[in-house]
Scaffold this motif. Structure first.
Motif, mmCIF file in Angstrom:
data_model
loop_
_atom_site.group_PDB
_atom_site.id
_atom_site.type_symbol
_atom_site.label_atom_id
_atom_site.label_comp_id
_atom_site.label_asym_id
_atom_site.label_seq_id
_atom_site.Cartn_x
_atom_site.Cartn_y
_atom_site.Cartn_z
ATOM 1 N N GLY A 1 0.781 -1.170 -0.008
ATOM 2 C CA GLY A 1 0.005 -0.146 0.007
ATOM 3 C C GLY A 1 0.759 1.302 0.088
ATOM 4 O O GLY A 1 0.607 2.187 -0.599
ATOM 5 N N LEU A 2 1.887 1.202 0.812
ATOM 6 C CA LEU A 2 2.909 2.459 0.906
ATOM 7 C C LEU A 2 3.526 2.638 -0.539
ATOM 8 O O LEU A 2 3.669 3.803 -0.908
ATOM 9 N N ASN A 3 3.952 1.583 -1.196
ATOM 10 C CA ASN A 3 4.598 1.749 -2.518
ATOM 11 C C ASN A 3 3.453 2.357 -3.609
ATOM 12 O O ASN A 3 3.927 3.269 -4.401
ATOM 13 N N LEU B 1 0.872 2.685 -13.117
ATOM 14 C CA LEU B 1 1.973 3.565 -12.486
ATOM 15 C C LEU B 1 3.300 3.515 -13.349
ATOM 16 O O LEU B 1 4.347 3.888 -12.785
ATOM 17 N N ASP B 2 3.236 2.909 -14.494
ATOM 18 C CA ASP B 2 4.607 2.494 -15.225
ATOM 19 C C ASP B 2 5.796 1.955 -14.294
ATOM 20 O O ASP B 2 6.841 2.521 -14.489
ATOM 21 N N VAL B 3 5.166 0.917 -13.651
ATOM 22 C CA VAL B 3 6.233 0.127 -12.700
ATOM 23 C C VAL B 3 5.977 -1.136 -12.918
ATOM 24 O O VAL B 3 5.094 -1.653 -12.889
ATOM 25 N N ASN C 1 2.032 8.981 -6.221
ATOM 26 C CA ASN C 1 2.221 10.421 -6.084
ATOM 27 C C ASN C 1 3.295 10.826 -6.669
ATOM 28 O O ASN C 1 3.122 12.105 -7.599
ATOM 29 N N ILE C 2 3.994 9.973 -7.269
ATOM 30 C CA ILE C 2 5.162 10.279 -8.336
ATOM 31 C C ILE C 2 4.535 10.705 -9.545
ATOM 32 O O ILE C 2 5.032 11.421 -10.192
ATOM 33 N N LYS C 3 3.763 9.883 -10.002
ATOM 34 C CA LYS C 3 2.993 10.102 -11.282
ATOM 35 C C LYS C 3 2.023 11.349 -11.188
ATOM 36 O O LYS C 3 1.355 11.507 -12.244
#
Length: 189
Positions: free
Chosen positions: A8-10, A58-60, A16-18
């Protein structure tokens, strides 16, 4: 086992980065903002399909969502400490589909994973396609590799290389569990 709190944190960190709001990401992955909030706070466990949609939006790579900071120079992964993602029943011995990350993290140039399928299961509803070459070896039982050009049966010990951009899908053709160990470069899963 899924580490729900870290997951969840990740998810929240990468969202938020996106610069995506909770509502925007929830709409993209077809869940309610309330459900996404519960996932981010560790109160709900997302399905494998929801995880795939989250990582795509999220592109990860999906396993990145489970990573913890690794500051050690040795990169050993003990079997009991593998990151595991399962579909179906969640205890470690009963599953329909499971993925174990065998690489210590997603920071290298190659990703090593193990996929297990229970009897007569597919790894996805449709063909997968991704950038990066994949090499797989059947490590348990028999497994079918389905390509647009045909279906191939791999038996224990058989291996295959799947070029980048090739549509593919895996199927367990029998009632006994089967598994492959696969490497992808660059890491994208």
């Amino acid at each position: 086992m899924i580490i729900i709190d870290k997951l969840g944190l990740n998810i929240k960190k990468f969202r938020n980065i996106k610069k995506l709001s909770l509502k925007e990401l929830a709409k993209e992955i077809d869940v309610s903002p309330s459900m996404l909030s519960q996932i981010e706070s560790g109160k709900a466990n997302p399905s494998l399909n929801t995880l795939k949609l989250i990582s795509k939006n999220l592109d990860v790579p999906m396993f990145t969502l489970f990573e913890e900071e690794n500051k050690e120079s040795a990169m050993i992964v003990k079997k009991e400490n593998r990151i595991r993602i399962t579909s179906g029943r969640t205890n470690s011995d009963k599953y329909q589909l499971s993925y174990d990350l065998l690489s210590p993290d997603m920071k290298g140039d190659i990703q090593l994973c193990e996929m297990k399928l229970s009897g007569f299961q597919y790894n996805s509803d449709d063909f997968n396609i991704h950038k990066g070459e994949e090499v797989a070896v059947c490590s348990l039982g028999k497994i079918e590799l389905m390509l647009e050009t045909g279906t191939y049966l791999l038996q224990n010990g058989d291996s295959v290389r799947i070029p980048s951009g090739t549509k593919h899908r895996w199927k367990n053709p029998g009632k006994e569990d089967c598994a492959i160990i696969f490497a992808i470069s660059p890491p994208i899963f």
